[in-house]
Design a protein around this motif. Sequence first.
Motif, PDB file in Angstrom:
ATOM      1  N   ALA A 115     -19.459   4.931   1.722  1.00 63.27           N
ATOM      2  CA  ALA A 115     -19.969   6.269   1.403  1.00 63.27           C
ATOM      3  C   ALA A 115     -18.940   7.063   0.604  1.00 63.27           C
ATOM      4  CB  ALA A 115     -20.339   7.012   2.687  1.00 63.27           C
ATOM      5  N   ALA A 116     -17.674   6.976   0.997  1.00 65.07           N
ATOM      6  CA  ALA A 116     -16.621   7.715   0.294  1.00 65.07           C
ATOM      7  C   ALA A 116     -16.462   7.229  -1.144  1.00 65.07           C
ATOM      8  CB  ALA A 116     -15.292   7.568   1.046  1.00 65.07           C
ATOM      9  N   ARG A 133     -21.335 -10.941  12.183  1.00 64.13           N
ATOM     10  CA  ARG A 133     -21.433  -9.827  13.128  1.00 64.13           C
ATOM     11  C   ARG A 133     -20.065  -9.153  13.174  1.00 64.13           C
ATOM     12  NH1 ARG A 133     -25.952  -9.811  16.316  1.00 64.13           N
ATOM     13  NH2 ARG A 133     -27.168 -11.724  16.282  1.00 64.13           N
ATOM     14  N   LEU A 134     -20.088  -7.821  13.228  1.00 63.91           N
ATOM     15  CA  LEU A 134     -18.857  -7.036  13.258  1.00 63.91           C
ATOM     16  C   LEU A 134     -18.814  -6.164  14.498  1.00 63.91           C
ATOM     17  CD1 LEU A 134     -18.924  -5.703   9.576  1.00 63.91           C
ATOM     18  CD2 LEU A 134     -17.557  -7.594  10.457  1.00 63.91           C
ATOM     19  N   PRO A 135     -17.611  -5.866  14.981  1.00 62.01           N
ATOM     20  CA  PRO A 135     -17.519  -4.855  16.039  1.00 62.01           C
ATOM     21  C   PRO A 135     -18.056  -3.521  15.499  1.00 62.01           C
ATOM     22  CG  PRO A 135     -15.448  -6.047  15.818  1.00 62.01           C
ATOM     23  CD  PRO A 135     -16.310  -6.447  14.659  1.00 62.01           C
ATOM     24  N   SER A 149     -17.803  -1.910  11.632  1.00 57.00           N
ATOM     25  CA  SER A 149     -19.019  -1.665  10.862  1.00 57.00           C
ATOM     26  C   SER A 149     -19.092  -0.204  10.412  1.00 57.00           C
ATOM     27  CB  SER A 149     -20.247  -2.018  11.704  1.00 57.00           C
ATOM     28  OG  SER A 149     -21.427  -1.803  10.968  1.00 57.00           O
ATOM     29  N   GLU A 150     -18.759   0.702  11.313  1.00 55.78           N
ATOM     30  CA  GLU A 150     -18.769   2.126  10.966  1.00 55.78           C
ATOM     31  C   GLU A 150     -17.710   2.442   9.917  1.00 55.78           C
ATOM     32  OE1 GLU A 150     -18.388   4.066  14.748  1.00 55.78           O
ATOM     33  OE2 GLU A 150     -20.445   3.542  15.336  1.00 55.78           O
ATOM     34  N   GLN A 151     -16.545   1.780  10.005  1.00 55.47           N
ATOM     35  CA  GLN A 151     -15.493   2.003   9.010  1.00 55.47           C
ATOM     36  C   GLN A 151     -15.930   1.505   7.631  1.00 55.47           C
ATOM     37  OE1 GLN A 151     -12.415  -0.026  11.205  1.00 55.47           O
ATOM     38  NE2 GLN A 151     -11.301   1.891  11.551  1.00 55.47           N
ATOM     39  N   VAL A 152     -16.607   0.386   7.591  1.00 57.16           N
ATOM     40  CA  VAL A 152     -17.136  -0.132   6.323  1.00 57.16           C
ATOM     41  C   VAL A 152     -18.116   0.873   5.732  1.00 57.16           C
ATOM     42  CG1 VAL A 152     -18.574  -1.922   5.266  1.00 57.16           C
ATOM     43  CG2 VAL A 152     -16.767  -2.569   6.857  1.00 57.16           C
TER      44      VAL A 152
END
Length: 108
Positions: free
Chosen positions: A83-84, A69-71, A75-78
């Motif tokens: 995507a980049a 589980r990630l904060p 998770s959004e940064q991953v």
Amino acid sequence: MSSKKSKDYDAAARWAEDDMVLPRNSTTARRGADAAAAGRALLARAHAGRPSLDPQAEPGTESPKRQVRLPQAVSEQVDTIAAAQGRRAAEVMREAITLYVQEHQSAQ
């Protein structure tokens, strides 16, 4: 499955087995024992599941699965990094864990 589709599949199979004409000197068309062997190989690959991530693993070996589980922000940064880079988030996380393990393995 509807009977209409079943009939279509049956007709296609009859055509392939009885009426289809393959080029005599084709380098891609297979016949007889070669066709049967190619079909068996294709089915074996289809039923083998995902390939192992370990190139040294025996065929049919599954890679271990871990969950974490990630904060939300991490998770959004991953997802943003993936995507980049045109990659899947799983690939980014796998690379990050591999680099972490390599860095800390020598410290033991």
